[in-house]
Motif scaffolding. Structure first.
Motif, PDB file in Angstrom:
ATOM      1  N   SER A  30      -1.900  11.682 -12.086  1.00  0.00           N
ATOM      2  CA  SER A  30      -1.120  10.658 -12.794  1.00  0.00           C
ATOM      3  C   SER A  30       0.007  10.098 -11.940  1.00  0.00           C
ATOM      4  N   ILE A  31      -0.296   9.745 -10.705  1.00  0.00           N
ATOM      5  CA  ILE A  31       0.715   9.157  -9.823  1.00  0.00           C
ATOM      6  C   ILE A  31       1.083   7.765 -10.331  1.00  0.00           C
ATOM      7  N   TYR A  32       2.383   7.495 -10.398  1.00  0.00           N
ATOM      8  CA  TYR A  32       2.879   6.183 -10.786  1.00  0.00           C
ATOM      9  C   TYR A  32       3.203   5.361  -9.544  1.00  0.00           C
ATOM     10  N   PHE A  33       4.003   5.911  -8.654  1.00  0.00           N
ATOM     11  CA  PHE A  33       4.219   5.203  -7.398  1.00  0.00           C
ATOM     12  C   PHE A  33       4.514   6.179  -6.270  1.00  0.00           C
ATOM     13  N   MET A  34       4.388   5.669  -5.075  1.00  0.00           N
ATOM     14  CA  MET A  34       4.619   6.444  -3.868  1.00  0.00           C
ATOM     15  C   MET A  34       5.523   5.624  -2.974  1.00  0.00           C
ATOM     16  N   GLY A  35       6.297   6.305  -2.145  1.00  0.00           N
ATOM     17  CA  GLY A  35       7.205   5.533  -1.320  1.00  0.00           C
ATOM     18  C   GLY A  35       7.728   6.295  -0.128  1.00  0.00           C
ATOM     19  N   ILE A  53       0.663   2.537  -8.027  1.00  0.00           N
ATOM     20  CA  ILE A  53      -0.739   2.923  -7.973  1.00  0.00           C
ATOM     21  C   ILE A  53      -1.628   1.690  -8.081  1.00  0.00           C
ATOM     22  N   GLY A  54      -1.074   0.608  -8.634  1.00  0.00           N
ATOM     23  CA  GLY A  54      -1.822  -0.633  -8.727  1.00  0.00           C
ATOM     24  C   GLY A  54      -1.756  -1.476  -7.470  1.00  0.00           C
ATOM     25  N   GLY A  55      -0.906  -1.063  -6.528  1.00  0.00           N
ATOM     26  CA  GLY A  55      -0.842  -1.767  -5.257  1.00  0.00           C
ATOM     27  C   GLY A  55       0.347  -2.698  -5.082  1.00  0.00           C
ATOM     28  N   THR A  56       1.233  -2.776  -6.066  1.00  0.00           N
ATOM     29  CA  THR A  56       2.419  -3.616  -5.930  1.00  0.00           C
ATOM     30  C   THR A  56       3.407  -2.964  -4.975  1.00  0.00           C
ATOM     31  N   THR A  57       3.854  -3.730  -3.986  1.00  0.00           N
ATOM     32  CA  THR A  57       4.741  -3.186  -2.964  1.00  0.00           C
ATOM     33  C   THR A  57       6.154  -3.746  -3.090  1.00  0.00           C
ATOM     34  N   GLY A  65       8.520  -7.663   6.780  1.00  0.00           N
ATOM     35  CA  GLY A  65       7.871  -8.335   7.893  1.00  0.00           C
ATOM     36  C   GLY A  65       7.620  -7.433   9.086  1.00  0.00           C
ATOM     37  N   ARG A  66       8.171  -6.223   9.072  1.00  0.00           N
ATOM     38  CA  ARG A  66       7.978  -5.294  10.194  1.00  0.00           C
ATOM     39  C   ARG A  66       7.219  -4.032   9.773  1.00  0.00           C
ATOM     40  N   PHE A  67       7.484  -3.562   8.571  1.00  0.00           N
ATOM     41  CA  PHE A  67       6.857  -2.331   8.076  1.00  0.00           C
ATOM     42  C   PHE A  67       5.813  -2.681   7.009  1.00  0.00           C
ATOM     43  N   THR A  68       4.780  -1.863   6.931  1.00  0.00           N
ATOM     44  CA  THR A  68       3.757  -2.032   5.904  1.00  0.00           C
ATOM     45  C   THR A  68       3.429  -0.682   5.289  1.00  0.00           C
ATOM     46  N   ILE A  69       3.495  -0.620   3.976  1.00  0.00           N
ATOM     47  CA  ILE A  69       3.144   0.610   3.264  1.00  0.00           C
ATOM     48  C   ILE A  69       1.733   0.462   2.700  1.00  0.00           C
ATOM     49  N   SER A  70       0.983   1.547   2.743  1.00  0.00           N
ATOM     50  CA  SER A  70      -0.368   1.536   2.195  1.00  0.00           C
ATOM     51  C   SER A  70      -0.663   2.896   1.577  1.00  0.00           C
ATOM     52  N   ARG A  71      -1.613   2.929   0.666  1.00  0.00           N
ATOM     53  CA  ARG A  71      -1.933   4.213   0.034  1.00  0.00           C
ATOM     54  C   ARG A  71      -3.436   4.358  -0.133  1.00  0.00           C
TER      55      ARG A  71
END
Length: 116
Positions: A30-35, A53-57, A65-71
């Motif tokens: 039941s992950i809601y968000f990660m960071g 978890i839905g992909g909203t960053t 513009g320099r860092f990108t988060i992905s899961r």
């Protein structure tokens, strides 16, 4: 007790790239968000980037513009791609996971140093 394990930190030259990864030691439900958060000496811990978890960053203005988060939803992992690194990015970087419980999980941190 599930723990978050960060990897990928180290020394990078200004303008260089680094990729941080975070993986749990067990299954987290039941992950809601990660960071990713960071804390430089003498400073408070600050948000770097988060992803639901839905992909909203969401990104701190200083890294947009320099860092990108992905899961990876299936593996419960979250990565941070750091490009165009700056000396002011030097900090200990922490992985954070929040569930619908809510439960909070924090990693032990990984040092990132940007220096020539």
């Amino acid at each position: 007790q599930v723990q978050l394990v960060e990897s990928g930190g180290g020394l990078v030259q200004p303008g260089g790239s680094l990729r941080l990864s975070c993986a749990p030691s067990g299954r987290i439900f039941s992950i809601y968000f990660m960071g990713w958060y960071r804390q430089a000496p003498g400073n408070q811990r600050e948000m770097v980037a988060t992803i639901t978890i839905g992909g909203t960053t969401n990104y701190a203005d200083s890294v947009k513009g320099r860092f990108t988060i992905s899961r990876n939803v299936a593996q419960n992992t979250v990565d941070l791609q750091m490009n165009s690194a700056k000396p002011e990015d030097t900090a200990v970087y922490y992985c954070h996971v929040v569930t619908y419980g809510p439960n909070n999980y924090w990693g032990q941190g990984t040092q990132v140093t940007v220096s020539s």
